[in-house]
Design a protein around this motif. Structure first.
Motif, PDB file in Angstrom:
ATOM      1  N   ILE A 296       0.952  -1.312   0.131  1.00 22.69           N
ATOM      2  CA  ILE A 296      -0.053   0.014   0.054  1.00 22.69           C
ATOM      3  C   ILE A 296       0.755   1.188   0.054  1.00 22.69           C
ATOM      4  N   ALA A 297       1.951   1.438   0.916  1.00 19.81           N
ATOM      5  CA  ALA A 297       2.735   2.376   0.975  1.00 19.81           C
ATOM      6  C   ALA A 297       3.243   2.626  -0.063  1.00 19.81           C
ATOM      7  N   ARG A 298       3.741   1.668  -0.900  1.00 15.69           N
ATOM      8  CA  ARG A 298       4.347   1.906  -2.275  1.00 15.69           C
ATOM      9  C   ARG A 298       3.594   2.702  -3.375  1.00 15.69           C
ATOM     10  N   THR A 299       2.159   2.410  -3.231  1.00 15.37           N
ATOM     11  CA  THR A 299       1.368   2.946  -4.146  1.00 15.37           C
ATOM     12  C   THR A 299       0.890   4.601  -4.046  1.00 15.37           C
TER      13      THR A 299
ATOM     14  N   PRO B 180       2.981   9.219   2.418  1.00 19.56           N
ATOM     15  CA  PRO B 180       1.653   9.917   2.364  1.00 19.56           C
ATOM     16  C   PRO B 180       0.357   9.147   2.433  1.00 19.56           C
ATOM     17  N   VAL B 181       0.175   8.743   3.642  1.00 23.95           N
ATOM     18  CA  VAL B 181      -0.833   7.500   3.818  1.00 23.95           C
ATOM     19  C   VAL B 181      -1.716   8.029   5.139  1.00 23.95           C
ATOM     20  N   LEU B 182      -2.888   8.178   5.035  1.00 26.23           N
ATOM     21  CA  LEU B 182      -3.805   8.646   6.159  1.00 26.23           C
ATOM     22  C   LEU B 182      -4.364   7.075   6.670  1.00 26.23           C
ATOM     23  N   LEU B 183      -3.968   6.677   8.067  1.00 22.57           N
ATOM     24  CA  LEU B 183      -4.518   5.427   8.380  1.00 22.57           C
ATOM     25  C   LEU B 183      -5.611   6.038   9.634  1.00 22.57           C
ATOM     26  N   VAL B 184      -6.985   5.483   9.089  1.00 20.06           N
ATOM     27  CA  VAL B 184      -7.995   5.668  10.012  1.00 20.06           C
ATOM     28  C   VAL B 184      -8.429   4.242  10.571  1.00 20.06           C
ATOM     29  N   VAL B 185      -8.193   4.192  11.970  1.00 21.31           N
ATOM     30  CA  VAL B 185      -8.713   2.993  12.763  1.00 21.31           C
ATOM     31  C   VAL B 185     -10.123   3.130  13.430  1.00 21.31           C
ATOM     32  N   VAL B 186     -11.276   2.376  13.252  1.00 24.31           N
ATOM     33  CA  VAL B 186     -12.702   2.744  13.897  1.00 24.31           C
ATOM     34  C   VAL B 186     -12.911   1.650  14.739  1.00 24.31           C
ATOM     35  N   GLY B 187     -13.606   1.869  15.681  1.00 27.25           N
ATOM     36  CA  GLY B 187     -14.104   1.032  16.721  1.00 27.25           C
ATOM     37  C   GLY B 187     -15.449   1.405  17.307  1.00 27.25           C
ATOM     38  N   SER B 188     -16.246   0.341  17.587  1.00 21.25           N
ATOM     39  CA  SER B 188     -17.631   0.611  18.590  1.00 21.25           C
ATOM     40  C   SER B 188     -17.393   0.410  20.047  1.00 21.25           C
ATOM     41  N   ASP B 189     -16.357  -0.486  20.324  1.00 22.07           N
ATOM     42  CA  ASP B 189     -16.485  -0.834  21.577  1.00 22.07           C
ATOM     43  C   ASP B 189     -15.672   0.350  22.276  1.00 22.07           C
ATOM     44  N   LEU B 190     -16.539   1.123  23.007  1.00 23.32           N
ATOM     45  CA  LEU B 190     -15.628   2.463  23.603  1.00 23.32           C
ATOM     46  C   LEU B 190     -14.610   2.055  24.495  1.00 23.32           C
ATOM     47  N   ALA B 191     -14.809   1.324  25.301  1.00 25.17           N
ATOM     48  CA  ALA B 191     -13.514   1.009  26.412  1.00 25.17           C
ATOM     49  C   ALA B 191     -12.401   0.509  25.696  1.00 25.17           C
ATOM     50  N   THR B 192     -12.828  -0.339  24.916  1.00 28.22           N
ATOM     51  CA  THR B 192     -11.500  -0.956  24.147  1.00 28.22           C
ATOM     52  C   THR B 192     -10.703   0.221  23.445  1.00 28.22           C
ATOM     53  N   MET B 193     -11.571   0.842  22.582  1.00 22.27           N
ATOM     54  CA  MET B 193     -11.084   1.952  21.968  1.00 22.27           C
ATOM     55  C   MET B 193     -10.300   2.952  22.725  1.00 22.27           C
ATOM     56  N   GLU B 194     -10.806   3.325  23.566  1.00 20.35           N
ATOM     57  CA  GLU B 194     -10.111   4.520  24.620  1.00 20.35           C
ATOM     58  C   GLU B 194      -8.857   3.864  25.053  1.00 20.35           C
ATOM     59  N   ALA B 195      -8.791   2.452  25.451  1.00 20.44           N
ATOM     60  CA  ALA B 195      -7.300   1.889  25.913  1.00 20.44           C
ATOM     61  C   ALA B 195      -6.177   1.642  24.812  1.00 20.44           C
ATOM     62  N   VAL B 196      -6.620   1.770  23.619  1.00 20.93           N
ATOM     63  CA  VAL B 196      -5.748   1.419  22.456  1.00 20.93           C
ATOM     64  C   VAL B 196      -4.459   2.541  22.290  1.00 20.93           C
TER      65      VAL B 196
END
Length: 474
Positions: free
Chosen positions: A104-107, A147-163
């Motif tokens: 991906i990064a090479r593209t 030049p890559v924007l990485l967007v990580v999404v999650g619905s488990d609020l507690a788990t995502m807060e801890a990431v």
């Protein structure tokens, strides 16, 4: 191109566009988005990608075994508009996540940045506990500086807060974290074209979930919306709540029983135990899980008194609160074609339900309006009650709930149709306030009413639906 069916979210779209420009200009950006299920996170990202026109790959995890998730990610690359996606469609394979991200990064180039979306990170880490470490290596050695924007999404609020917390692999890597919230009261009013009193009623019915709101036709009354929604087992009013609970609690027994008891309107631990049939230990665990998932909230009386906790529980989200009270218990009637029974129960119970459901919204609105003229230093708002429930005060305002030294304001909420706040209501407020620890002669009084106020209330501060709506505007 913008979708005319997409509502709100202007600030989020603006921020994501800025992060994409930053990734293209300085090389690499990492965004973490979290929010309740069905709140519109995936829809927001899809709209952002469409408006930006950027090359992108969108991957939705699904609790599959680790190898299957990587294979599914590879398929998503083949379906994407990335440069070289045809090579993947023609058989290019990746044996590791690292090799996929290196490709991906090479593209990507500064003139042609790439957006990578990983939706539902908790599903990936659930089947592959080392995935956060993999993502750390990918960011450190491959994506950062590209030049890559990485967007990580999650619905488990507690788990995502801890990431991104200190002891986790991704600590210090995430450049922007945002909570995607339901639409607020002012946005609901704007979408539905409603005045302040009716907008509050709509908000207490559907909260700010875009998909439910889009099923509410402009000009439709709350009663008409509820009747139409309950008459169709596939309506958004019915289905969204079912999906939220099924996804949140795939093994529902204990937690679901506790949640349904809270949704029924029980607030104290003893009442919840009686309603749910759960033992003390099981109920404690279930309530802790529900609070950790941010599905319910627990409140203690707000005063200068120490100790003697009398915690009350409530469903955090207005839509889910309404669903658990009126929709979930009526599903059998709805599905067998007797929506009339469900509608009658919802209308018969609406007045008493609304009177209590509006209180958290009033408190949140007052905190947004603070400082409110006439309410002293009050910045934080809660309520007060005794363990015996012989005294209850709807509103208690203090300078800082963490160290309550004085009660700056106490108040009463009367959310009634066609009946103003009366001198009798004010007298009841003064009588109840006199027993709240921390109240003295300098404590201010506030009345909140849906239908106005009679004369003769003296120095009581008065707030109505328009004030609540103004708190969320702008």
């Amino acid at each position: 191109m913008a979708d005319p069916g997409f509502i709100g979210r202007t600030a989020y779209l603006r921020e994501l566009s800025a992060r994409l420009a930053l990734a293209a200009g300085s090389g690499g950006d990492f965004v973490l988005l979290r929010g309740r299920r069905q709140v519109g996170k995936s829809r927001l990202i899809t709209e952002f990608l469409a408006r930006s026109g950027a090359r992108s790959v969108y991957f939705q995890a699904a609790r599959r075994p680790a190898r299957e998730e990587l294979a599914s990610f590879t398929e998503a690359l083949g379906r994407s508009n990335l440069t070289g996606a045809d090579l993947v469609r023609n058989g290019l394979q990746f044996t590791t996540w690292e090799s996929a991200f290196e490709w991906i990064a090479r593209t990507a180039s500064p003139d042609d940045p790439v957006v990578v979306v990983l939706d539902e990170l908790p599903y990936l880490t659930g089947t592959n506990p080392s995935f956060e470490s993999v993502l750390q290596l990918v960011w450190d050695h491959t994506l950062e500086g590209r030049p890559v924007l990485l967007v990580v999404v999650g619905s488990d609020l507690a788990t995502m807060e801890a990431v991104s917390s200190y002891d986790r692999p991704l600590y210090g890597r995430v450049r922007m974290e945002r909570v995607v919230l339901p639409l607020n009261l002012a946005e609901v009013a704007d979408v539905l074209g409603l005045g302040a009193p009716d907008a509050v009623d709509a908000y207490l019915t559907v909260g700010g979930f875009p998909r439910v709101l889009l099923s509410w036709a402009r000009g439709m009354s709350r009663r008409e919306f509820v009747r139409e929604g309950l008459s169709d087992p596939t309506s958004a009013l019915v289905v969204i709540g079912e999906r939220m609970l099924a996804a949140e609690f795939p093994d529902p027994e204990t937690a679901r029983a506790a949640l349904e008891a809270v949704g029924h309107g029980e607030r104290s631990f003893s009442a919840l135990s009686d309603r749910s049939g759960l033992s003390g230990t099981s109920l404690h665990r279930a309530l802790a899980l529900l609070r950790r998932k941010r599905v319910i909230e627990g409140e203690d009386p707000l005063s200068t008194a120490r100790g003697g906790r009398a915690t009350r529980y409530r469903v955090a989200d207005p839509y889910l609160r309404f669903w658990l009270r009126f929709v979930g218990p009526a599903l059998a009637d709805v599905e067998r074609g007797r929506a009339d029974l469900a509608v009658t129960r919802a209308e018969d119970g609406w007045s008493s339900y609304r009177g209590r459901a509006v209180e958290p919204l009033v408190r949140q609105s007052l905190e947004r309006l603070a400082p409110v003229p006439g309410l002293g230093r009050a910045r934080d708002f809660g309520g007060y009650w005794t363990r015996a429930n012989d005294v209850e005060v709807d509103l208690v305002g203090v300078a800082d709930r963490r160290r309550v030294q004085h009660i700056d304001a106490v108040g009463s909420v009367k959310w009634r149709d066609g009946q103003p706040f009366t001198t009798a209501d004010a007298a009841n407020l003064r009588r109840a306030a006199s027993v709240v620890p921390g109240v003295d002669d300098t404590t201010n009084l506030v009345a909140v009413s849906r239908s106005g106020f009679v004369d003769g209330l003296g120095d009581v501060v008065r707030l109505g639906p328009g004030d609540l709506l103004n708190a969320w505007s702008g």
